[in-house]
Motif scaffolding. Structure first.
Motif, PDB file in Angstrom:
ATOM      1  N   SER A  49       0.860  -1.221   0.063  1.00 30.14           N
ATOM      2  CA  SER A  49       0.235  -0.175   0.006  1.00 30.14           C
ATOM      3  C   SER A  49       0.911   1.025  -0.151  1.00 30.14           C
ATOM      4  CB  SER A  49      -0.869   0.111   1.189  1.00 30.14           C
ATOM      5  OG  SER A  49      -1.257   1.247   1.459  1.00 30.14           O
ATOM      6  N   SER A  50       0.588   2.327  -1.058  1.00 30.51           N
ATOM      7  CA  SER A  50       1.397   3.365  -0.977  1.00 30.51           C
ATOM      8  C   SER A  50       1.110   4.084   0.215  1.00 30.51           C
ATOM      9  CB  SER A  50       1.065   4.120  -2.140  1.00 30.51           C
ATOM     10  OG  SER A  50      -0.388   4.498  -2.255  1.00 30.51           O
ATOM     11  N   ALA A  51       0.014   4.029   0.588  1.00 25.53           N
ATOM     12  CA  ALA A  51      -0.357   5.104   1.882  1.00 25.53           C
ATOM     13  C   ALA A  51       0.287   4.344   3.228  1.00 25.53           C
ATOM     14  CB  ALA A  51      -2.059   4.992   2.421  1.00 25.53           C
ATOM     15  N   ALA A  52       0.260   3.149   3.349  1.00 24.86           N
ATOM     16  CA  ALA A  52       1.125   2.507   4.467  1.00 24.86           C
ATOM     17  C   ALA A  52       2.452   2.587   4.311  1.00 24.86           C
ATOM     18  CB  ALA A  52       0.914   1.028   4.334  1.00 24.86           C
ATOM     19  N   ARG A  53       3.119   2.705   3.148  1.00 27.53           N
ATOM     20  CA  ARG A  53       4.557   2.876   2.754  1.00 27.53           C
ATOM     21  C   ARG A  53       4.840   4.364   2.996  1.00 27.53           C
ATOM     22  NH1 ARG A  53       4.781   0.702  -2.280  1.00 27.53           N
ATOM     23  NH2 ARG A  53       4.503   2.733  -3.108  1.00 27.53           N
ATOM     24  N   SER A  54       3.948   5.405   3.080  1.00 25.78           N
ATOM     25  CA  SER A  54       4.031   6.530   3.322  1.00 25.78           C
ATOM     26  C   SER A  54       4.215   6.941   4.567  1.00 25.78           C
ATOM     27  CB  SER A  54       2.930   7.467   2.650  1.00 25.78           C
ATOM     28  OG  SER A  54       3.281   8.933   2.942  1.00 25.78           O
ATOM     29  N   LEU A  55       3.417   6.295   5.338  1.00 27.70           N
ATOM     30  CA  LEU A  55       3.447   6.330   6.857  1.00 27.70           C
ATOM     31  C   LEU A  55       4.649   6.109   7.467  1.00 27.70           C
ATOM     32  CD1 LEU A  55      -0.426   5.226   7.795  1.00 27.70           C
ATOM     33  CD2 LEU A  55       0.726   7.504   7.823  1.00 27.70           C
ATOM     34  N   LYS A  56       5.198   4.846   6.951  1.00 25.51           N
ATOM     35  CA  LYS A  56       6.511   4.268   7.458  1.00 25.51           C
ATOM     36  C   LYS A  56       7.495   4.932   7.109  1.00 25.51           C
ATOM     37  CE  LYS A  56       4.735  -0.571   7.712  1.00 25.51           C
ATOM     38  NZ  LYS A  56       4.984  -0.982   9.291  1.00 25.51           N
ATOM     39  N   THR A  57       7.759   5.615   5.874  1.00 22.32           N
ATOM     40  CA  THR A  57       8.816   6.019   5.360  1.00 22.32           C
ATOM     41  C   THR A  57       8.942   7.591   5.287  1.00 22.32           C
ATOM     42  OG1 THR A  57       8.237   6.263   3.024  1.00 22.32           O
ATOM     43  CG2 THR A  57       9.398   4.236   3.969  1.00 22.32           C
ATOM     44  N   GLY A  58       7.827   8.173   5.532  1.00 28.07           N
ATOM     45  CA  GLY A  58       7.763   9.649   5.316  1.00 28.07           C
ATOM     46  C   GLY A  58       7.856  10.010   3.746  1.00 28.07           C
ATOM     47  N   ARG A  59       7.709   9.185   3.004  1.00 29.75           N
ATOM     48  CA  ARG A  59       7.816   9.387   1.538  1.00 29.75           C
ATOM     49  C   ARG A  59       6.448   8.816   0.614  1.00 29.75           C
ATOM     50  NH1 ARG A  59      13.764   8.355  -0.729  1.00 29.75           N
ATOM     51  NH2 ARG A  59      12.482   9.261  -2.547  1.00 29.75           N
ATOM     52  N   THR A  60       6.112   9.645  -0.228  1.00 29.34           N
ATOM     53  CA  THR A  60       4.873   8.876  -0.912  1.00 29.34           C
ATOM     54  C   THR A  60       5.100   8.192  -1.989  1.00 29.34           C
ATOM     55  OG1 THR A  60       4.832  10.994  -2.275  1.00 29.34           O
ATOM     56  CG2 THR A  60       3.869  11.289   0.029  1.00 29.34           C
ATOM     57  N   GLY A  61       6.341   8.546  -2.617  1.00 29.84           N
ATOM     58  CA  GLY A  61       7.067   7.671  -3.862  1.00 29.84           C
ATOM     59  C   GLY A  61       6.142   8.500  -5.229  1.00 29.84           C
ATOM     60  N   ALA A  62       5.493   9.566  -4.955  1.00 32.08           N
ATOM     61  CA  ALA A  62       5.003  10.383  -6.087  1.00 32.08           C
ATOM     62  C   ALA A  62       5.706  11.679  -6.415  1.00 32.08           C
ATOM     63  CB  ALA A  62       3.444  10.500  -5.578  1.00 32.08           C
ATOM     64  N   LEU A  63       5.028  11.918  -7.638  1.00 35.03           N
ATOM     65  CA  LEU A  63       6.014  13.202  -8.140  1.00 35.03           C
ATOM     66  C   LEU A  63       4.776  14.217  -8.748  1.00 35.03           C
ATOM     67  CD1 LEU A  63       8.582  11.994 -10.807  1.00 35.03           C
ATOM     68  CD2 LEU A  63       8.819  12.449  -8.394  1.00 35.03           C
ATOM     69  N   GLY A  64       5.131  15.308  -8.044  1.00 35.27           N
ATOM     70  CA  GLY A  64       3.940  16.613  -8.667  1.00 35.27           C
ATOM     71  C   GLY A  64       4.502  17.543  -9.691  1.00 35.27           C
ATOM     72  N   ILE A  65       3.521  17.624 -10.523  1.00 34.39           N
ATOM     73  CA  ILE A  65       3.793  18.061 -11.854  1.00 34.39           C
ATOM     74  C   ILE A  65       3.075  19.521 -11.844  1.00 34.39           C
ATOM     75  CG2 ILE A  65       3.936  18.436 -14.445  1.00 34.39           C
ATOM     76  CD1 ILE A  65       4.224  15.064 -14.306  1.00 34.39           C
ATOM     77  N   PRO A  68       1.044  25.598 -16.714  1.00 36.93           N
ATOM     78  CA  PRO A  68       0.317  26.821 -16.583  1.00 36.93           C
ATOM     79  C   PRO A  68      -1.123  26.645 -17.332  1.00 36.93           C
ATOM     80  CG  PRO A  68       2.454  27.373 -17.795  1.00 36.93           C
ATOM     81  CD  PRO A  68       2.182  25.823 -17.550  1.00 36.93           C
ATOM     82  N   ASP A  69      -1.080  25.852 -18.276  1.00 45.43           N
ATOM     83  CA  ASP A  69      -2.383  25.760 -19.114  1.00 45.43           C
ATOM     84  C   ASP A  69      -2.521  24.487 -19.974  1.00 45.43           C
ATOM     85  OD1 ASP A  69      -4.532  26.129 -20.459  1.00 45.43           O
ATOM     86  OD2 ASP A  69      -3.639  27.793 -21.935  1.00 45.43           O
ATOM     87  N   LEU A  70      -3.046  23.479 -19.353  1.00 42.37           N
ATOM     88  CA  LEU A  70      -3.281  22.182 -20.138  1.00 42.37           C
ATOM     89  C   LEU A  70      -4.208  22.128 -21.509  1.00 42.37           C
ATOM     90  CD1 LEU A  70      -3.888  19.371 -17.317  1.00 42.37           C
ATOM     91  CD2 LEU A  70      -1.980  19.558 -18.890  1.00 42.37           C
ATOM     92  N   HIS A  89      10.141   4.489 -13.955  1.00 44.64           N
ATOM     93  CA  HIS A  89      10.916   4.810 -12.609  1.00 44.64           C
ATOM     94  C   HIS A  89       9.892   4.121 -11.343  1.00 44.64           C
ATOM     95  CE1 HIS A  89      14.704   6.458 -14.459  1.00 44.64           C
ATOM     96  NE2 HIS A  89      13.763   7.628 -14.877  1.00 44.64           N
ATOM     97  N   GLY A  90       8.637   3.993 -11.736  1.00 44.95           N
ATOM     98  CA  GLY A  90       7.685   3.503 -10.665  1.00 44.95           C
ATOM     99  C   GLY A  90       7.048   4.702  -9.980  1.00 44.95           C
ATOM    100  N   TYR A  91       7.003   5.531 -10.474  1.00 45.39           N
ATOM    101  CA  TYR A  91       6.545   7.228  -9.691  1.00 45.39           C
ATOM    102  C   TYR A  91       4.975   7.310 -10.201  1.00 45.39           C
ATOM    103  CZ  TYR A  91      11.246   8.218  -8.477  1.00 45.39           C
ATOM    104  OH  TYR A  91      12.393   8.326  -8.122  1.00 45.39           O
ATOM    105  N   PRO A  92       3.794   7.081  -9.404  1.00 47.91           N
ATOM    106  CA  PRO A  92       2.642   7.923  -9.659  1.00 47.91           C
ATOM    107  C   PRO A  92       2.862   9.270  -9.833  1.00 47.91           C
ATOM    108  CG  PRO A  92       2.685   7.411  -7.274  1.00 47.91           C
ATOM    109  CD  PRO A  92       4.099   6.594  -7.710  1.00 47.91           C
ATOM    110  N   VAL A  93       1.887   9.972 -10.604  1.00 50.58           N
ATOM    111  CA  VAL A  93       2.089  11.553 -10.690  1.00 50.58           C
ATOM    112  C   VAL A  93       0.946  12.266 -10.505  1.00 50.58           C
ATOM    113  CG1 VAL A  93       1.985  13.142 -12.633  1.00 50.58           C
ATOM    114  CG2 VAL A  93       3.732  11.111 -12.435  1.00 50.58           C
ATOM    115  N   LEU A  94       1.117  13.349  -9.943  1.00 53.09           N
ATOM    116  CA  LEU A  94       0.048  14.455  -9.477  1.00 53.09           C
ATOM    117  C   LEU A  94       0.339  15.555 -10.326  1.00 53.09           C
ATOM    118  CD1 LEU A  94      -0.627  14.163  -5.403  1.00 53.09           C
ATOM    119  CD2 LEU A  94      -1.628  12.697  -7.403  1.00 53.09           C
ATOM    120  N   LEU A  95      -0.920  15.788 -10.960  1.00 55.62           N
ATOM    121  CA  LEU A  95      -0.816  17.113 -11.753  1.00 55.62           C
ATOM    122  C   LEU A  95      -2.016  18.300 -11.445  1.00 55.62           C
ATOM    123  CD1 LEU A  95       0.067  17.851 -14.786  1.00 55.62           C
ATOM    124  CD2 LEU A  95      -2.032  16.895 -15.716  1.00 55.62           C
TER     125      LEU A  95
END
Length: 337
Positions: A49-65, A68-70, A89-95
């Protein structure tokens, strides 16, 4: 039913805690055991679980992008390159889309930063001082934007050879006999618009041409259309336009006015989005490797997050190339001045 951590533990002959540590604290697990756990997890289709992993490591494993205008076709191509490389690379992305509002960007970055490990900011419009503040929130890489050379905290960036691209466009028009040419610029808050305008001024001077700044407009179809009358009144035989979207709007307005391109006015765009080749006439433009720029940005983020080393082999800035199509031609009708 998807496999659970207990399924993996039972097959590997270890505790569930050991399986968890194999993913979240690999340095705490014997190398052979970790490899066995990971192989069995892949075989069983288990993903922690990415949520559980984030709680344990303090990292989300995600990238934010942030872009200006999609709705501008320039940015989806860059984002596509980012998403494909992030998946590799195995990163989910938030846009996030700032809607061409510089005042909204820092707030968006703060929101993203709470949910990601690193940020990629594509053509941010915010002032340099706010960029420096954003860099304190998470590691970040810029695309199509740099910080000033005088800044004590230069941020990693993937840049485009705007100067070389404009030089190619101006030389092309000079070879076709154009001597008085205009530039339709984007907004003053866009660093790439400033760079291209400056390059246009320098290039026309170097080539012995008269360069006319038509004005600054929104980097949209509507902005390009708004520039059409001004371009005609400027008495130029050709124009270089800040981007292809604006060039499309300019050409559409000229068509409605009965002005033939390129007989009366030659037009050069910038970016080489997919639309450029579909216009009538097809648009001469400066090609930018958009997807490549996005991929390189993610590679640089990944290198930072994993400590995997220095700079990649990509040139800085990324090269541009003039693509000659049907919207430019030799001077045929002297413009009225």
């Amino acid at each position: 039913m998807p496999a659970t951590i207990r399924d993996v533990a039972a097959r590997a002959g270890v505790s569930a805690a050991t399986v968890s540590r194999a993913f979240t604290r690999p340095e705490k697990v014997d190398g052979a055991t970790r490899q066995r756990v990971l192989a069995l997890a892949e075989q069983l289709g288990y993903e922690p679980s990415s949520a559980a992993r984030s709680l344990k490591t303090g990292r989300t494993g995600a990238l934010g992008i942030m872009v200006p205008d999609l709705s501008n076709p320039f940015f989806p191509d860059v984002v596509r390159g980012m998403q494909h490389r992030a998946r590799d690379h195995g990163y989910p992305v938030l846009l996030a889309d700032s809607g061409e509002d510089p005042a909204a960007e820092l707030a968006l970055v703060r929101t993203l930063a709470r949910n990601v490990d690193a940020l990629v900011l594509c053509s941010p419009r915010m002032p340099d001082a706010e960029l420096a503040e954003a860099a304190l929130l998470r590691p970040l890489v810029l695309v199509n934007r740099t910080t000033p050379v005088t800044s004590p905290d230069l941020l990693p960036s993937v840049t485009i050879d705007n100067v070389g691209g404009v030089q190619q466009a101006v030389r092309h028009l000079r070879a076709l006999g154009h001597r008085r040419v205009g530039f339709v610029s984007g907004t003053a808050t866009s660093r790439s618009a400033q760079d291209r305008l400056q390059a246009f001024t320098g290039s026309t001077l170097t080539e012995g041409m008269e360069g006319v700044v038509i004005g600054s407009y929104q980097p949209t179809v509507e902005g390009g259309a708004a520039a059409a009358d001004d371009a005609l009144l400027a008495g130029v035989s050709a124009v270089v336009v800040y981007n292809d979207v604006m060039a499309a709007g300019l050409m559409g307005r000229l068509t409605r006015l009965g002005v033939v391109v390129p007989d009366r006015l030659s037009i050069v765009g910038f970016d080489d989005i997919a639309l450029a080749a579909l216009l009538t006439p097809a648009l001469t433009t400066v090609h930018i490797p958009l997807e490549r720029a996005g991929a390189v940005a993610v590679d640089r983020v990944h290198a930072y997050l994993t400590g995997s080393g220095g700079e990649d082999d990509e040139p800085a800035p990324l090269p541009t190339e003039l693509v000659v199509r049907a919207s430019t031609a030799a001077v045929r009708v002297p413009p009225n001045r």
